[in-house]
Design a protein around this motif. Structure first.
Motif, PDB file in Angstrom:
ATOM      1  N   ASP A 102     -60.650  49.834  38.336  1.00 37.43           N
ATOM      2  CA  ASP A 102     -60.988  48.880  39.349  1.00 37.43           C
ATOM      3  C   ASP A 102     -61.519  47.630  37.802  1.00 37.43           C
ATOM      4  N   ASN A 103     -61.445  47.887  36.598  1.00 39.41           N
ATOM      5  CA  ASN A 103     -61.768  47.363  35.816  1.00 39.41           C
ATOM      6  C   ASN A 103     -60.721  46.736  35.412  1.00 39.41           C
ATOM      7  N   SER A 104     -59.447  47.363  35.614  1.00 42.61           N
ATOM      8  CA  SER A 104     -57.990  46.816  35.490  1.00 42.61           C
ATOM      9  C   SER A 104     -57.873  45.354  36.051  1.00 42.61           C
ATOM     10  N   LYS A 145     -60.564  56.170  38.927  1.00 42.62           N
ATOM     11  CA  LYS A 145     -61.250  54.777  39.742  1.00 42.62           C
ATOM     12  C   LYS A 145     -62.007  54.057  38.626  1.00 42.62           C
ATOM     13  N   GLU A 146     -62.716  53.915  38.389  1.00 37.12           N
ATOM     14  CA  GLU A 146     -63.838  53.326  36.933  1.00 37.12           C
ATOM     15  C   GLU A 146     -62.565  52.455  36.078  1.00 37.12           C
ATOM     16  N   ALA A 147     -61.477  52.818  35.773  1.00 43.01           N
ATOM     17  CA  ALA A 147     -60.047  52.012  34.311  1.00 43.01           C
ATOM     18  C   ALA A 147     -59.393  51.684  35.405  1.00 43.01           C
ATOM     19  N   ARG A 199     -64.998  44.265  41.536  1.00 42.00           N
ATOM     20  CA  ARG A 199     -65.877  45.187  41.615  1.00 42.00           C
ATOM     21  C   ARG A 199     -66.341  46.385  40.725  1.00 42.00           C
ATOM     22  N   GLY A 200     -66.736  45.651  39.888  1.00 43.64           N
ATOM     23  CA  GLY A 200     -67.643  46.221  38.560  1.00 43.64           C
ATOM     24  C   GLY A 200     -69.340  45.249  38.758  1.00 43.64           C
ATOM     25  N   GLN A 201     -69.831  46.198  38.467  1.00 50.67           N
ATOM     26  CA  GLN A 201     -71.382  45.082  39.252  1.00 50.67           C
ATOM     27  C   GLN A 201     -72.618  46.146  37.616  1.00 50.67           C
ATOM     28  N   SER A 246     -69.543  42.038  31.554  1.00 48.74           N
ATOM     29  CA  SER A 246     -69.475  40.941  31.276  1.00 48.74           C
ATOM     30  C   SER A 246     -70.038  40.543  33.178  1.00 48.74           C
ATOM     31  N   LYS A 247     -70.444  41.426  33.919  1.00 50.50           N
ATOM     32  CA  LYS A 247     -70.664  40.695  35.280  1.00 50.50           C
ATOM     33  C   LYS A 247     -72.059  41.788  35.819  1.00 50.50           C
ATOM     34  N   PHE A 248     -73.052  42.535  34.385  1.00 50.19           N
ATOM     35  CA  PHE A 248     -73.801  42.732  34.749  1.00 50.19           C
ATOM     36  C   PHE A 248     -74.899  41.289  35.743  1.00 50.19           C
TER      37      PHE A 248
HETATM   38 MG   LIG Z   1     -65.732  48.613  35.269  1.00 51.45          MG
END
Ligand SMILES: [Mg+2]
Ligand SMILES: Nc1ncnc2c1ncn2[C@@H]1O[C@H](COP(=O)(O)OP(=O)(O)OP(=O)(O)O)[C@@H](O)[C@H]1O
Lengths: 534, 390
Positions: free
Chosen positions: A38-40, A34-36, A107-109, A98-100
């Motif tokens: 989401d990142n893609s 899921k993490e991978a 998706r990533g936060q 880059s999203k923090f």
């Molecule tokens: Mg992520």
């Protein structure tokens, strides 16, 4: 990739991996995937690329810990790729993102996800992640193994080599070997995750092979790359005091008034003036540099903000999948009999912009899954939520609706049943999760009510199909009844009464008239139901 | 179907089911010819339509009726009804009888022969059974009047003085002297109207015993030799046969009838009450199928005390016992039989049972003097002599 912020927290997370989705061998496999993925998807969206992701998950041996297998998880994307310098930061360093804290519907936060996956691989199999990457500026692709230097929260690069990619101009391949267990179907299943992901990402092309199963290829149904709206600033009313103080740390040595104006939405010079007057906040405090503020100062300002009447935030920062895209996508989950999709207008719930979308379909073929249980898919910023269903705002809203009114079966205060898929997607730049592993959405009354409204609209649309179907069935049964039973009834009556043929003929005609009237009524009802559908 | 009712009344004295059925079918056919929806009407047989008047002595039907009108949903039921009715009429003409299960198979046999009948095929016996009850209700006749007989259960009768004459369907008569049967009981068929009873010498009473086994014991140990009496085994909840038979004894011989069974809610409510006043499910036949003069001889709460009888405690944890307690409470509130002032003593026994949560079985009388196997007989006779009954 834009600016990356770091902090030394690797030690903390390596000890608390359960908090970020690695609480069991089963979850470890799903979370890594899921993490991978989401990142893609995020990376492709950022760079305006139509994503094509390839996944291969295989069992390659026995795990080192009890009751586990050694699982290899390979994910390949056609995204922008990462530079040689960025790779160790992304895969081996916590809070490098880059999203923090940006307030975007990505998706990533947090900048935790993929490093946690590397840590799990390292802890269970003594090797981190194996990556290949190529950006469009690189002549050749690079291959390396990245470990997390847990003491220093740094990515450690090993076995770095240049390799040649034949056709591909850019992209990233990551391969994790971890202790884990594979579950395909059901709430926490890999297939459930992949089907859900393809449902809310119509622009995704996906190829996957899971264990010994045949490869599956999910074709793209939309060529539109979703545009993630620009980041928005948080609204002051969405924060607690602690969050307020932590948030200030991100802004370094600027003055309090500048922090308020640049760090939040809906705070202007005029609002600051008004608030400080009302609450006797001195201008000396407003001009003070943030690190010099005492906690009591923060508290005073925070409380003043909470009491102030502020405009609601704007809603243009939310991303919408759209009814059309959902309509196209829903056919990818199976052989759909009929469906109903609803996209609500963006709303403000708890001072945060949010949009709720619902897609509901009845399946003709449940592919060996339980016919009678409805499959509930929950999404937060287009990421499937697969655990801890019962306390989630989305589930609570489903349970609060009276689905019987739309022709579905439902026992009181629970999820309805039947061969249906019900997908609820919530997008918002600020989703409040119940925990760091992002599995359940916190259920505020306002949010549940907004989701409920979306569900009711969906139910009403679906109900029209179900009613029409029932009417069709009714009519068919009625016509059949006339043809089958009428002659038997008349024959038996004639036999008992020894009536002459003339009476028989007349009775048959009469019976046809009576039952024909019934059938005509049924037909009229059906036409009406059909009309309503249009 | 107003016409049907008048036909029924006309034929009430001597019901000619053939004529009745013919009239019913003719009315339906006429309605059809006029493109009018035929309706079948029947008495509503349930407790909410049951009237109890202690002067009458049994449950009679109220005004509530269930109507079935012909429409697309009911056409199957109507076709099935008339189809089965035809089978019954053929049976009546030929003098043949069938049980419900046999009717089910005969219907299936016809359907197999004629493919056009296939749509009304019965998948399980319950389907044809419910049509049979519907037919009986609509014609207001007993099932036996359609020559559809129940498997007669209970009613085993012993007496040295009783002579039964049975009118057989073929017009001949059979005479049975119960005194000549030895240890074999006489078991009546469910056609009370075909029996006429005579006594060789004066019979003093009739005793209906809940347990067929205990009835047999009493007889084997000599109760009918020592006393001019009739002993009937009820075998649990009395079947229509038993109810009609006890009614015949009561009416034709005009002797006192006593019931002897367990002291518990089930016996009082289901066995004794049904024998005495019929049931809500058989509202239209109670008139001929219950014996309102029967007395409850025991076991009574006072017997428990007097003879120090062994009792069981009723456990509310046990699902079936809890259910029967609940039913008893319901009966006290809703059953017109137990609410009637005339039956106050019976409802007091029910209340006593609910309060003390015990039950006492009829066989407990054997514990009073284990040396004397005739002790139950002695106690029963003593109770009759001293009028210790309700
Ligand atoms: Mg992520
Ligand atoms: N496959 C990829 N292609 C290009 N860039 C990537 C890829 N994977 C990660 N990145 C970059 O690395 C950053 C860090 O990813 P990471 O998963 O650690 O954090 P995140 O996705 O921002 O937040 P979260 O912890 O919620 O997943 C991302 O913000 C993204 O910019």
């Amino acid at each position: 990739m834009s600016k990356i912020k770091t902090s030394s927290t690797a030690e903390y997370f390596s000890k608390n991996l359960q908090q970020v989705g690695f609480s069991s061998p089963l979850k470890a496999v799903l979370t890594t995937l899921k993490e991978a993925v989401d990142n893609s998807l995020d990376a492709c969206e950022d760079s305006g690329i139509l994503p094509h992701i390839k996944i291969n998950i295989s069992k390659i041996g026995k795990g080192s810990s009890r009751n586990t297998d050694l699982i290899k998880i390979k994910i390949e994307d056609n995204g922008p790729g990462l530079s040689v310098q960025d790779l160790p930061a992304v895969f081996g360093e916590y809070l490098a993102s880059s999203k923090f804290g940006k307030g975007q519907c990505s998706r990533g936060q947090q900048g935790i996800g993929i490093s946690a996956a590397t840590t799990w691989a390292q802890l269970t199999n003594a090797t981190g992640v194996c990556v290949e990457s190529k950006t469009k500026n690189m002549q050749q692709a690079v291959s390396m193994v990245i470990d997390v230097d847990i003491k220093n929260n740094k990515g450690l690069v090993k076995k770095k080599t240049s390799i040649k990619w034949n056709k591909k101009k850019h992209g990233l391949k990551a391969s994790f070997v971890i202790d884990g267990r594979v579950q395909l179907n059901g709430d926490g299943g890999l297939i459930t995750y992949l089907e859900g992901t393809s449902l809310v990402n119509p622009h995704l092309e996906l190829d996957y092979t899971l264990l010994e199963n045949d490869p599956v290829s999910v074709k793209r149904v939309s060529d539109v790359i979703p545009k993630v709206p620009p980041p928005t600033l948080p609204h002051p009313h969405t924060m607690k005091l602690g969050e307020f103080i932590t948030y200030s740390h991100l802004y370094g040595k600027i003055s309090l008034s500048k922090f308020l104006k640049t760090g939040f939405s809906r705070i202007s010079d005029a609002t600051i003036k008004e608030i400080s007057k009302k609450n006797k906040i001195k201008s000396s405090l407003l001009n003070l540099s943030l690190p010099k503020l005492l906690d009591s100062d923060f508290k005073k300002v925070f409380e003043a903000l909470q009491e102030a009447t502020l405009m609601n935030p704007q809603t243009n920062s939310v991303l919408i999948i759209g009814e059309k895209a959902l309509e196209q996508s829903i056919h990818r989950i199976g052989d759909v009999d009929f469906f109903s999709v609803v996209t609500r207008k963006p709303r403000i719930c708890d001072f945060k912009p949010v949009v709720i979308e619902v897609a509901m379909a009845r399946l003709n073929d449940t592919k060996g899954k339980d016919e009678n249980s409805l499959q509930l898919l929950r999404f937060a910023n287009r990421v499937p939520l697969q655990f801890d269903k019962s306390s989630c705002a989305l589930t609570k809203a489903v349970e609060s609706v009276n689905w019987k009114a739309y022709g579905l079966q439902q026992s009181k205060n629970s999820v309805p049943s039947g061969p249906y898929v019900l997908a609820i997607s919530m997008t918002s730049p600020f989703i409040k999760f119940k925990n760091a592993s992002k599995e359940t959405v916190d259920a505020s009354e306002e949010l549940v009510e907004e989701i409920r409204k979306a569900l009711i609209q969906t139910g009403q649309k679906l109900g029209r199909y179900i009613r029409k179907e029932k009417k069709e069935f009714d009519l068919e049964r009625k016509i059949q009844h006339i043809e089958k039973f009428a002659p038997i009834l008349v024959n038996a009556l004639v036999k008992i009464t020894k009536a002459p043929i003339k009476r028989k003929k007349k009775a048959e005609l009469g019976l046809m008239k009576i039952l024909g009237r019934d059938a005509k009524n049924a037909e009229a009802e059906l036409t009406q139901a059909k009309e309503k559908l249009k | 179907m107003a016409k049907l009712k008048s036909v029924f009344k006309m034929n009430h004295a001597q019901k000619d089911v053939g004529k009745l059925a013919h009239a019913l079918c003719d009315t339906m056919l006429k309605d059809l010819e006029g493109a009018k929806r035929p309706t079948l009407e029947a008495v509503k047989c349930s407790l909410d339509n049951a009237i109890y008047n202690s002067k009458v002595g049994f449950f009679t039907p109220g005004d509530k009726r269930v109507k079935t009108e012909l429409n697309v949903s009911s056409v199957q039921k109507m076709a099935r009804s008339v189809f089965l009715l035809d089978i019954f009429l053929e049976n009546l003409k030929a003098g043949g009888v069938n049980t419900k299960r046999e009717v089910y198979y005969r219907a299936k046999g016809w359907i197999k022969k004629d493919p056009k009948l296939r749509p009304i095929d019965f998948e399980v016996q319950e389907e044809s059974d419910s049509i049979i009850s519907f037919l009986c209700d609509a014609l207001e006749v007993y099932r036996e009047e359609l020559n559809c007989v129940a498997n007669d259960r209970g009613g085993q009768t012993y007496s040295q003085q009783l002579i039964v004459t049975e009118n057989l369907p073929d017009g001949t008569k059979a005479h049975i002297d119960l005194g000549s049967l030895g240890t074999t009981p006489f078991q009546p068929k469910n056609r009370p109207q075909s029996f006429s009873l005579k006594m060789k010498s004066k019979i003093k009473f009739c005793l209906v015993v809940e347990s067929e086994g205990t009835a047999n014991t009493l007889v084997t140990n000599g109760i009918t030799k020592r006393n001019n009496c009739i002993v009937v085994g009820a075998q649990g909840v009395p079947s229509n046969g038993v109810r009609g038979w006890v009614k015949t004894i009561q009416d034709q011989l005009k002797i006192p009838v006593f019931f002897f069974g367990d002291l518990d809610a089930y016996t009082l409510q289901n066995i004794y009450r049904t024998l005495k006043s019929g049931s809500a499910a058989s509202l239209i036949r109670n008139k001929n199928f219950c014996a309102p003069d029967v007395k409850f001889l025991g076991v009574l709460p006072e017997d428990v005390k007097k003879y120090d009888l062994d009792c069981y405690s009723v456990k509310e944890k046990d699902a079936s016992e809890a259910r029967s307690l609940k039913k008893a409470r319901d009966a006290l509130q809703n059953d017109p039989f137990f609410k009637d002032a005339k039956n106050k003593k019976l409802s007091q026994v029910l209340k006593w049972l609910l309060k003390n949560k015990i039950r006492c079985e009829q066989q407990a009388l054997f514990s009073v003097d284990p040396k004397d196997i005739t002790v139950p007989e002695k106690i029963i006779l003593d109770k009759i002599k001293n009028k210790i009954y309700i």
